[in-house]
Design an enzyme around this catalytic site. Structure first.
Site, PDB file in Angstrom:
ATOM      1  N   GLY A  27      17.709   0.873  58.345  1.00 48.25           N
ATOM      2  CA  GLY A  27      16.694   0.169  59.113  1.00 48.25           C
ATOM      3  C   GLY A  27      15.624   1.130  59.593  1.00 48.25           C
ATOM      4  O   GLY A  27      15.826   2.343  59.598  1.00 48.25           O
ATOM      5  N   ASN A  28      14.489   0.577  59.979  1.00 47.83           N
ATOM      6  CA  ASN A  28      13.376   1.395  60.465  1.00 47.83           C
ATOM      7  C   ASN A  28      12.416   0.530  61.264  1.00 47.83           C
ATOM      8  O   ASN A  28      12.375  -0.684  61.095  1.00 47.83           O
ATOM      9  CB  ASN A  28      12.668   2.119  59.314  1.00 47.83           C
ATOM     10  CG  ASN A  28      12.643   1.309  58.043  1.00 47.83           C
ATOM     11  OD1 ASN A  28      11.902   0.346  57.946  1.00 47.83           O
ATOM     12  ND2 ASN A  28      13.484   1.672  57.087  1.00 47.83           N
ATOM     13  N   GLY A  43      17.153   8.585  58.177  1.00 50.60           N
ATOM     14  CA  GLY A  43      18.550   8.880  58.480  1.00 50.60           C
ATOM     15  C   GLY A  43      18.901   8.920  59.948  1.00 50.60           C
ATOM     16  O   GLY A  43      19.893   9.533  60.328  1.00 50.60           O
ATOM     17  N   GLU A  75      11.044   4.360  53.994  1.00 52.39           N
ATOM     18  CA  GLU A  75      10.258   3.132  53.850  1.00 52.39           C
ATOM     19  C   GLU A  75       8.867   3.245  54.472  1.00 52.39           C
ATOM     20  O   GLU A  75       8.202   2.234  54.704  1.00 52.39           O
ATOM     21  CB  GLU A  75      11.003   1.949  54.476  1.00 52.39           C
ATOM     22  CG  GLU A  75      12.362   1.661  53.887  1.00 52.39           C
ATOM     23  CD  GLU A  75      12.333   1.136  52.449  1.00 52.39           C
ATOM     24  OE1 GLU A  75      11.252   1.121  51.820  1.00 52.39           O
ATOM     25  OE2 GLU A  75      13.408   0.754  51.963  1.00 52.39           O
ATOM     26  N   HIS A  94      12.343  -3.434  60.348  1.00 57.02           N
ATOM     27  CA  HIS A  94      13.184  -3.669  59.165  1.00 57.02           C
ATOM     28  C   HIS A  94      14.635  -3.463  59.562  1.00 57.02           C
ATOM     29  O   HIS A  94      15.011  -2.400  60.043  1.00 57.02           O
ATOM     30  CB  HIS A  94      12.783  -2.694  58.063  1.00 57.02           C
ATOM     31  CG  HIS A  94      13.706  -2.678  56.885  1.00 57.02           C
ATOM     32  ND1 HIS A  94      14.196  -3.813  56.295  1.00 57.02           N
ATOM     33  CD2 HIS A  94      14.224  -1.645  56.186  1.00 57.02           C
ATOM     34  CE1 HIS A  94      14.968  -3.486  55.275  1.00 57.02           C
ATOM     35  NE2 HIS A  94      15.018  -2.167  55.196  1.00 57.02           N
ATOM     36  N   HIS A  96      19.018  -4.664  58.799  1.00 55.53           N
ATOM     37  CA  HIS A  96      20.029  -5.110  57.853  1.00 55.53           C
ATOM     38  C   HIS A  96      21.057  -5.935  58.624  1.00 55.53           C
ATOM     39  O   HIS A  96      22.247  -5.666  58.576  1.00 55.53           O
ATOM     40  CB  HIS A  96      20.698  -3.907  57.187  1.00 55.53           C
ATOM     41  CG  HIS A  96      19.780  -3.112  56.332  1.00 55.53           C
ATOM     42  ND1 HIS A  96      20.164  -2.610  55.113  1.00 55.53           N
ATOM     43  CD2 HIS A  96      18.494  -2.729  56.492  1.00 55.53           C
ATOM     44  CE1 HIS A  96      19.149  -1.937  54.575  1.00 55.53           C
ATOM     45  NE2 HIS A  96      18.136  -2.004  55.402  1.00 55.53           N
ATOM     46  N   HIS A 156      19.076  -6.346  49.956  1.00 52.39           N
ATOM     47  CA  HIS A 156      18.631  -5.234  50.805  1.00 52.39           C
ATOM     48  C   HIS A 156      18.675  -5.582  52.289  1.00 52.39           C
ATOM     49  O   HIS A 156      19.501  -5.060  53.006  1.00 52.39           O
ATOM     50  CB  HIS A 156      17.211  -4.831  50.369  1.00 52.39           C
ATOM     51  CG  HIS A 156      16.685  -3.606  51.027  1.00 52.39           C
ATOM     52  ND1 HIS A 156      15.711  -2.817  50.452  1.00 52.39           N
ATOM     53  CD2 HIS A 156      16.947  -3.026  52.218  1.00 52.39           C
ATOM     54  CE1 HIS A 156      15.424  -1.800  51.248  1.00 52.39           C
ATOM     55  NE2 HIS A 156      16.155  -1.911  52.334  1.00 52.39           N
TER      56      HIS A 156
END
Length: 190
Positions: A27-28, A43, A75, A94, A96, A156
């Site tokens: 995620g970001n 990371g 990303e 973003h 998951h 994704h």
């Protein structure tokens, strides 16, 4: 460096982690500030994310400087391409999240439910699978997000945009909520 923006990203990362919308280091988050974005480092663990884990990146050429060996999220291109195509947004989130990501990995479509804006189509739009961090993913997702505020990335995760970080985060939570509701409905209807 804009300390207020960095604090917003750090607080949001902790919130997303506490809501179980991040699995591991996936995620970001970014916020646009003029010709730059502030984005989570590659990371990073959202549970312990801190000030030093946010990197300022120039949108035009993706240049950045840090005092250590950290790099921006893989990303970053995805985020910058979205900002280039949407002048009405200032944040990209973003995640998951488990239920929405399960729909992204399944052959079931996520029905758009009431509760977050006008229903303009039956389903949440999906972007075909492209490898994470790839230019193809950045191009295809940013093109889909020209007219959407949330999309599923096939196999994704989920990406949401907003005029601020709170709006983008709330939309991620909404997408996860409707995914959970639909998953439970599918199970009950078996």
């Amino acid at each position: 460096m804009n300390n207020e923006i960095i604090e917003d990203i750090v607080n949001t990362a902790h919130h997303i982690y506490d809501k179980d919308m991040i699995i591991g280091k996936a995620g970001n988050i970014s916020i646009m500030d003029g010709d730059y974005i502030y984005i989570t480092a590659s990371g990073t663990d959202f549970k312990s994310l801190c000030y030093e884990d946010i990197i300022k990146v120039k949108i035009e050429d993706l240049s950045y400087t840090t005092n250590d060996d950290k790099k921006p999220s893989m990303e970053t291109t995805l985020h910058t391409e979205i900002y280039k195509k949407r002048d009405d947004i200032k944040s990209v989130v973003h995640v998951h999240s488990p239920y929405a990501t399960a729909f992204a990995f399944s052959n079931k479509r996520l029905i758009r439910l009431e509760g977050f804006g006008e229903i303009t189509s039956e389903y949440i739009e999906e972007v075909d699978y492209y490898p994470p961090g790839s230019k193809k993913l950045a191009d295809n997702a940013s093109n889909m997000l020209k007219n959407e505020d949330a999309v599923l990335l096939k196999d994704h995760g989920v990406i949401c945009v907003g005029k601020n970080i709170d709006e983008a985060t709330l939309l991620c939570e909404y997408i996860e909520g409707i995914a959970k509701t639909q998953y439970i409905t599918h199970v009950l209807n078996l």
